[in-house]
Design a protein around this motif. Structure first.
Motif, PDB file in Angstrom:
ATOM      1  N   ARG A 157       0.845  -1.193   0.000  1.00  0.00           N
ATOM      2  CA  ARG A 157       0.000   0.000   0.000  1.00  0.00           C
ATOM      3  C   ARG A 157       0.877   1.238   0.000  1.00  0.00           C
ATOM      4  N   LEU A 158       0.548   2.159  -0.908  1.00  0.00           N
ATOM      5  CA  LEU A 158       1.337   3.378  -1.077  1.00  0.00           C
ATOM      6  C   LEU A 158       0.475   4.609  -0.846  1.00  0.00           C
ATOM      7  N   LYS A 159       1.116   5.673  -0.426  1.00  0.00           N
ATOM      8  CA  LYS A 159       0.487   6.992  -0.350  1.00  0.00           C
ATOM      9  C   LYS A 159       1.299   7.869  -1.288  1.00  0.00           C
ATOM     10  N   ALA A 160       0.736   8.140  -2.468  1.00  0.00           N
ATOM     11  CA  ALA A 160       1.422   8.940  -3.483  1.00  0.00           C
ATOM     12  C   ALA A 160       0.860  10.350  -3.420  1.00  0.00           C
ATOM     13  N   ASP A 161       1.574  11.228  -2.745  1.00  0.00           N
ATOM     14  CA  ASP A 161       1.150  12.603  -2.492  1.00  0.00           C
ATOM     15  C   ASP A 161      -0.139  12.539  -1.685  1.00  0.00           C
ATOM     16  N   ILE A 162      -1.295  12.812  -2.278  1.00  0.00           N
ATOM     17  CA  ILE A 162      -2.546  12.708  -1.528  1.00  0.00           C
ATOM     18  C   ILE A 162      -3.368  11.505  -1.975  1.00  0.00           C
ATOM     19  N   ARG A 163      -2.853  10.702  -2.881  1.00  0.00           N
ATOM     20  CA  ARG A 163      -3.587   9.559  -3.426  1.00  0.00           C
ATOM     21  C   ARG A 163      -3.177   8.267  -2.728  1.00  0.00           C
ATOM     22  N   ASP A 164      -4.086   7.311  -2.726  1.00  0.00           N
ATOM     23  CA  ASP A 164      -3.809   5.978  -2.221  1.00  0.00           C
ATOM     24  C   ASP A 164      -3.665   5.031  -3.405  1.00  0.00           C
ATOM     25  N   ALA A 165      -2.700   4.125  -3.321  1.00  0.00           N
ATOM     26  CA  ALA A 165      -2.474   3.182  -4.409  1.00  0.00           C
ATOM     27  C   ALA A 165      -2.102   1.821  -3.844  1.00  0.00           C
ATOM     28  N   LEU A 166      -2.303   0.800  -4.663  1.00  0.00           N
ATOM     29  CA  LEU A 166      -1.952  -0.561  -4.292  1.00  0.00           C
ATOM     30  C   LEU A 166      -1.017  -1.108  -5.365  1.00  0.00           C
ATOM     31  N   CYS A 167       0.153  -1.518  -4.931  1.00  0.00           N
ATOM     32  CA  CYS A 167       1.169  -2.042  -5.842  1.00  0.00           C
ATOM     33  C   CYS A 167       1.235  -3.559  -5.668  1.00  0.00           C
TER      34      CYS A 167
END
Length: 145
Positions: A85-95
């Motif tokens: 699980r990533l926090k890219a700036d203000i976005r959430d992402a799943l790698c």
């Protein structure tokens, strides 16, 4: 000229008792919800072999510098595949990444705004047309001896 002492002697005790009259003693304490602080258990650190490839892939996808991407946590899915699980700036992402560090996908877990879609399309067009400028190398200052 001041007020006579009789009036002050009568008003002073009333001034002290007025705030006490505002307090309510008829409420039932049991009817109020009791708030107990809860603490999340500490998360184990994410293995760098999984985090670094995901940060690089998310950086390329979102057109962000790697310093703006944080790794939140990871979990093993099975078969040598992991979700990070990533926090890219203000976005959430799943790698999705393998144990060997090969990134399979980086997926948004929150919808994009219209501004973000337009910015990503403009950046993709700029990169595709070959006008993308490579960032200038940063010279490190040498330490004085």
């Amino acid at each position: 000229m001041g007020l006579p002492n009789n009036i002050l002697c009568r008003i002073a005790p009333l001034a002290i008792l007025v705030p006490l009259a505002a307090c309510s003693t008829t409420s039932d304490i049991g009817s109020r919800p009791v708030i107990i602080p809860t603490f999340a258990p500490p998360r184990p650190p994410v293995d760098a072999a999984l985090a670094d490839p995901c940060i690089s892939a998310a950086s390329a996808k979102y057109f962000l510098a790697e310093r703006h991407i944080k790794v939140i946590d990871s979990e093993a899915v099975g078969g040598g595949v992991n979700h990070v699980r990533l926090k890219a700036d203000i976005r959430d992402a799943l790698c999705t990444v393998t144990d060997k560090g090969k990134v399979r996908s980086v997926v948004d877990t929150m919808p994009k705004s219209a501004d973000q879609v337009a910015a990503e399309e403009a950046a993709a067009r700029k990169a595709a047309s070959g006008q993308a400028e490579a960032p200038a190398p940063v010279k490190k200052a040498r330490k004085k001896s």
